[in-house]
Scaffold this motif. Structure first.
Motif, PDB file in Angstrom:
ATOM      1  N   GLN A 156       0.630  -1.113  -0.018  1.00 14.15           N
ATOM      2  CA  GLN A 156       0.074   0.039  -0.060  1.00 14.15           C
ATOM      3  C   GLN A 156       0.877   1.334  -0.047  1.00 14.15           C
ATOM      4  OE1 GLN A 156      -2.481  -0.502   3.375  1.00 14.15           O
ATOM      5  NE2 GLN A 156      -4.505  -0.755   2.061  1.00 14.15           N
ATOM      6  N   LYS A 157       0.206   2.349  -0.780  1.00 10.88           N
ATOM      7  CA  LYS A 157       1.065   3.527  -0.645  1.00 10.88           C
ATOM      8  C   LYS A 157      -0.158   4.595  -0.667  1.00 10.88           C
ATOM      9  CE  LYS A 157       5.625   2.753  -2.176  1.00 10.88           C
ATOM     10  NZ  LYS A 157       6.808   3.387  -3.430  1.00 10.88           N
ATOM     11  N   SER A 158       0.160   5.614   0.042  1.00 13.21           N
ATOM     12  CA  SER A 158      -0.987   6.717   0.156  1.00 13.21           C
ATOM     13  C   SER A 158      -0.483   7.799  -0.442  1.00 13.21           C
ATOM     14  CB  SER A 158      -1.246   6.916   1.635  1.00 13.21           C
ATOM     15  OG  SER A 158       0.031   7.917   2.461  1.00 13.21           O
ATOM     16  N   VAL A 159      -1.623   8.648  -0.789  1.00 11.14           N
ATOM     17  CA  VAL A 159      -1.373  10.086  -1.437  1.00 11.14           C
ATOM     18  C   VAL A 159      -2.486  11.062  -0.779  1.00 11.14           C
ATOM     19  CG1 VAL A 159      -3.112   9.604  -3.257  1.00 11.14           C
ATOM     20  CG2 VAL A 159      -1.209  10.994  -3.786  1.00 11.14           C
ATOM     21  N   GLU A 160      -2.176  12.209  -0.837  1.00  4.41           N
ATOM     22  CA  GLU A 160      -2.896  13.376  -0.155  1.00  4.41           C
ATOM     23  C   GLU A 160      -3.973  13.692  -1.162  1.00  4.41           C
ATOM     24  OE1 GLU A 160      -2.700  17.958   1.344  1.00  4.41           O
ATOM     25  OE2 GLU A 160      -0.984  16.971   0.088  1.00  4.41           O
ATOM     26  N   ILE A 161      -5.199  13.950  -0.816  1.00  5.66           N
ATOM     27  CA  ILE A 161      -6.365  14.503  -1.565  1.00  5.66           C
ATOM     28  C   ILE A 161      -6.260  16.145  -0.941  1.00  5.66           C
ATOM     29  CG2 ILE A 161      -8.814  14.366  -1.961  1.00  5.66           C
ATOM     30  CD1 ILE A 161      -8.750  11.504  -1.146  1.00  5.66           C
ATOM     31  N   THR A 162      -6.099  16.974  -1.828  1.00  4.42           N
ATOM     32  CA  THR A 162      -6.078  18.129  -1.801  1.00  4.42           C
ATOM     33  C   THR A 162      -7.346  18.841  -1.835  1.00  4.42           C
ATOM     34  OG1 THR A 162      -5.761  19.188  -3.886  1.00  4.42           O
ATOM     35  CG2 THR A 162      -3.899  18.521  -2.618  1.00  4.42           C
ATOM     36  N   HIS A 163      -7.779  20.072  -1.384  1.00  5.99           N
ATOM     37  CA  HIS A 163      -9.116  20.634  -1.201  1.00  5.99           C
ATOM     38  C   HIS A 163      -9.463  21.063  -2.619  1.00  5.99           C
ATOM     39  CE1 HIS A 163     -12.556  23.403   0.101  1.00  5.99           C
ATOM     40  NE2 HIS A 163     -12.650  22.115   0.950  1.00  5.99           N
ATOM     41  N   ASP A 164      -8.502  21.146  -3.600  1.00  8.06           N
ATOM     42  CA  ASP A 164      -8.748  21.651  -4.910  1.00  8.06           C
ATOM     43  C   ASP A 164      -8.814  20.226  -5.874  1.00  8.06           C
ATOM     44  OD1 ASP A 164      -8.963  24.230  -4.255  1.00  8.06           O
ATOM     45  OD2 ASP A 164      -6.379  24.313  -4.407  1.00  8.06           O
ATOM     46  N   ASP A 165      -8.466  19.199  -5.294  1.00 11.45           N
ATOM     47  CA  ASP A 165      -8.500  17.999  -6.094  1.00 11.45           C
ATOM     48  C   ASP A 165      -9.777  17.798  -6.757  1.00 11.45           C
ATOM     49  OD1 ASP A 165      -6.156  16.828  -6.703  1.00 11.45           O
ATOM     50  OD2 ASP A 165      -5.944  16.120  -4.738  1.00 11.45           O
ATOM     51  N   ASN A 166     -10.152  17.147  -7.896  1.00 11.03           N
ATOM     52  CA  ASN A 166     -11.348  16.429  -8.355  1.00 11.03           C
ATOM     53  C   ASN A 166     -11.099  14.964  -8.592  1.00 11.03           C
ATOM     54  OD1 ASN A 166     -10.330  16.705 -10.923  1.00 11.03           O
ATOM     55  ND2 ASN A 166     -11.545  18.481 -11.327  1.00 11.03           N
ATOM     56  N   ALA A 167     -12.053  14.255  -9.104  1.00 11.39           N
ATOM     57  CA  ALA A 167     -12.167  12.975  -9.697  1.00 11.39           C
ATOM     58  C   ALA A 167     -11.098  13.097 -10.571  1.00 11.39           C
ATOM     59  CB  ALA A 167     -13.509  12.491 -10.045  1.00 11.39           C
ATOM     60  N   GLY A 168     -10.956  13.849 -11.658  1.00 10.25           N
ATOM     61  CA  GLY A 168     -10.131  13.735 -12.703  1.00 10.25           C
ATOM     62  C   GLY A 168      -8.529  13.960 -12.148  1.00 10.25           C
ATOM     63  N   THR A 169      -8.142  14.865 -11.274  1.00  9.21           N
ATOM     64  CA  THR A 169      -6.775  15.154 -10.901  1.00  9.21           C
ATOM     65  C   THR A 169      -6.629  13.970 -10.065  1.00  9.21           C
ATOM     66  OG1 THR A 169      -7.585  16.577  -8.957  1.00  9.21           O
ATOM     67  CG2 THR A 169      -6.979  17.692 -11.059  1.00  9.21           C
ATOM     68  N   LEU A 170      -7.458  13.493  -9.100  1.00  9.04           N
ATOM     69  CA  LEU A 170      -6.929  12.378  -8.261  1.00  9.04           C
ATOM     70  C   LEU A 170      -6.700  11.097  -9.089  1.00  9.04           C
ATOM     71  CD1 LEU A 170      -6.461  11.426  -5.483  1.00  9.04           C
ATOM     72  CD2 LEU A 170      -8.909  10.900  -5.090  1.00  9.04           C
ATOM     73  N   HIS A 171      -7.608  10.924 -10.091  1.00  2.47           N
ATOM     74  CA  HIS A 171      -7.507   9.764 -11.081  1.00  2.47           C
ATOM     75  C   HIS A 171      -5.946   9.735 -11.458  1.00  2.47           C
ATOM     76  CE1 HIS A 171      -7.086   8.277 -15.367  1.00  2.47           C
ATOM     77  NE2 HIS A 171      -8.252   7.317 -14.742  1.00  2.47           N
ATOM     78  N   ASP A 172      -5.487  10.887 -12.012  1.00  2.88           N
ATOM     79  CA  ASP A 172      -4.266  10.928 -12.660  1.00  2.88           C
ATOM     80  C   ASP A 172      -3.186  10.472 -11.459  1.00  2.88           C
ATOM     81  OD1 ASP A 172      -5.541  11.402 -14.952  1.00  2.88           O
ATOM     82  OD2 ASP A 172      -4.833  13.690 -14.954  1.00  2.88           O
ATOM     83  N   LYS A 173      -3.191  11.277 -10.245  1.00  2.13           N
ATOM     84  CA  LYS A 173      -2.556  11.007  -9.444  1.00  2.13           C
ATOM     85  C   LYS A 173      -2.399   9.474  -9.081  1.00  2.13           C
ATOM     86  CE  LYS A 173      -2.628  15.052  -6.733  1.00  2.13           C
ATOM     87  NZ  LYS A 173      -3.261  15.575  -5.062  1.00  2.13           N
ATOM     88  N   LEU A 174      -3.399   8.730  -9.123  1.00  4.26           N
ATOM     89  CA  LEU A 174      -3.531   7.393  -8.367  1.00  4.26           C
ATOM     90  C   LEU A 174      -3.275   6.588  -9.529  1.00  4.26           C
ATOM     91  CD1 LEU A 174      -6.729   7.406  -6.448  1.00  4.26           C
ATOM     92  CD2 LEU A 174      -4.435   7.098  -5.676  1.00  4.26           C
ATOM     93  N   MET A 175      -3.450   6.962 -10.874  1.00  6.18           N
ATOM     94  CA  MET A 175      -2.891   6.101 -12.150  1.00  6.18           C
ATOM     95  C   MET A 175      -1.424   5.899 -12.050  1.00  6.18           C
ATOM     96  SD  MET A 175      -3.948   6.902 -16.078  1.00  6.18           S
ATOM     97  CE  MET A 175      -3.017   8.510 -16.249  1.00  6.18           C
ATOM     98  N   SER A 176      -0.576   7.165 -11.901  1.00  2.00           N
ATOM     99  CA  SER A 176       0.960   7.188 -11.785  1.00  2.00           C
ATOM    100  C   SER A 176       1.370   6.037 -10.603  1.00  2.00           C
ATOM    101  CB  SER A 176       1.252   8.536 -11.792  1.00  2.00           C
ATOM    102  OG  SER A 176       2.752   8.480 -11.613  1.00  2.00           O
ATOM    103  N   LEU A 177       0.697   6.555  -9.417  1.00  2.00           N
ATOM    104  CA  LEU A 177       1.191   5.886  -8.303  1.00  2.00           C
ATOM    105  C   LEU A 177       0.666   4.238  -8.418  1.00  2.00           C
ATOM    106  CD1 LEU A 177       2.109   5.856  -5.175  1.00  2.00           C
ATOM    107  CD2 LEU A 177      -0.241   6.109  -4.772  1.00  2.00           C
ATOM    108  N   GLY A 178      -0.297   3.744  -8.889  1.00  2.00           N
ATOM    109  CA  GLY A 178      -0.887   2.515  -9.282  1.00  2.00           C
ATOM    110  C   GLY A 178       0.158   1.907 -10.136  1.00  2.00           C
TER     111      GLY A 178
END
Length: 323
Positions: free
Chosen positions: A152-174
């Motif tokens: 497991q690895k974690s990532v921050e969800i910022t107050h400005d994130d939406n589903a699109g930006t978080l998708h891209d963060k997690l795609m790279s982390l995945g």
């Protein structure tokens, strides 16, 4: 490090990043499994998955079974003599499939399991106002997202994130976590651990139309999380009424919201009330604070910024409230 023979299973863009990373790490992807082609769009042209497009472009063998329990499909998988199967955003596999490889079958899931098991972990985490999520690799078992944890690895969800930006963060982390998991399996330096028991599980079921409808009686923060959790897709929406010349009940018209902001203005109107500020700003009343609409799309029109929308939209023909 030992290079592994891998069968990869996935469908959307999110999965392509992991497939590419596995190949770049030097592992041999002996076969790619994805969904069958299907008609899409106005012309109903046959459409294939992002994973298939990548596989064809890189000359990888592709299987597209209609039924995962078909004996011909299972035998084809056995014939590839893979060390491990890697699954990203695919279908639930039967035991006859996930037990084939000697190192097992692991899934790359976009949450910190056991939280957010299900089809929409990215959207649900933001909709619930979470400030952290991550990626988990785990061994498949007979239930949905319940298998033993590998990494497991974690990532921050910022107050400005939406589903699109978080998708891209997690795609790279995945992709990163999947490659690290393969390295651990190749060297035998990983001990699968049962998922921990938690007092309250937060599920991540598939998003349906009723989940996308905005309730203006909620707080501004709740609505803000709802909108960004569904942006840019599948998109939160409300209704505005188109007034009829004959005086009959207004005709409901879908208004999609892609980007909003919480103002410091206390709401004094009924929830859902539309207020126009100097013809440049559109505010909506909620349970506590007004929200300011930034990007929207009304039924039959293109997605646009609020200033462009207000320059051409005739509010006199519509209700002054959303519902």
């Amino acid at each position: 490090m030992k290079q592994l023979r891998v069968v990869f299973m996935g469908t959307p863009e999110f999965a392509v990043a992991t497939l590419d990373a596995i190949r770049q790490a030097g592992h041999e992807v002996v076969c790619v499994v994805t969904t069958p082609d299907k008609p899409a769009g106005r012309g109903q042209q046959m459409h294939c998955s992002d994973v298939k497009n990548y596989a064809v472009a890189n000359q990888l063998p592709v299987l597209q079974p209609e039924k995962l329990k078909e004996e011909s499909f299972v035998e084809a998988l056995r014939g590839y003599a893979a060390d491990v199967f890697v699954v990203v955003a695919f279908r639930m596999l039967p035991q006859s499939v996930y037990t084939i490889p000697p190192l097992g079958t692991f899934n790359v899931h976009a949450s910190l399991l056991p939280q957010y098991r299900g089809a929409a972990p990215i959207q649900r985490a933001i909709m619930n106002g979470e400030t952290e999520t991550g990626v988990t690799t785990f061994l498949l078992d007979e239930h949905t997202d319940t298998g033993a944890l590998l990494l497991q690895k974690s990532v921050e969800i910022t107050h400005d994130d939406n589903a699109g930006t978080l998708h891209d963060k997690l795609m790279s982390l995945g992709a990163e976590v999947a490659v690290e998991t393969l390295a651990l399996l190749a060297t035998g330096n990983v001990t699968p651990m049962a998922q921990p028991e938690v007092a309250t599980l937060k599920p991540a079921p598939k998003i349906f139309k009723e989940d996308m409808h905005i309730c203006w009686d909620e707080t501004a923060e709740h609505i803000y999380n709802h909108v960004r959790g569904l942006s840019p897709y599948p998109t939160a929406f409300s209704y505005i009424g188109r007034l009829n010349p004959d005086g009959t009940e207004p005709t409901p018209c879908v208004l999609k919201l892609f980007d909003i902001r919480i103002t410091d203005r206390k709401s004094t109107e009924i929830p859902g009330k539309i207020m126009l500020i100097a013809s440049k700003e559109m505010l909506i009343s909620t349970q506590n604070y007004d929200i300011s609409v930034k990007i929207l799309q009304i039924q039959g029109k293109s997605k646009m910024k609020i200033e462009d929308f207000m320059a051409g939209f005739r509010f006199i023909n519509y209700t002054d409230y959303l519902y």
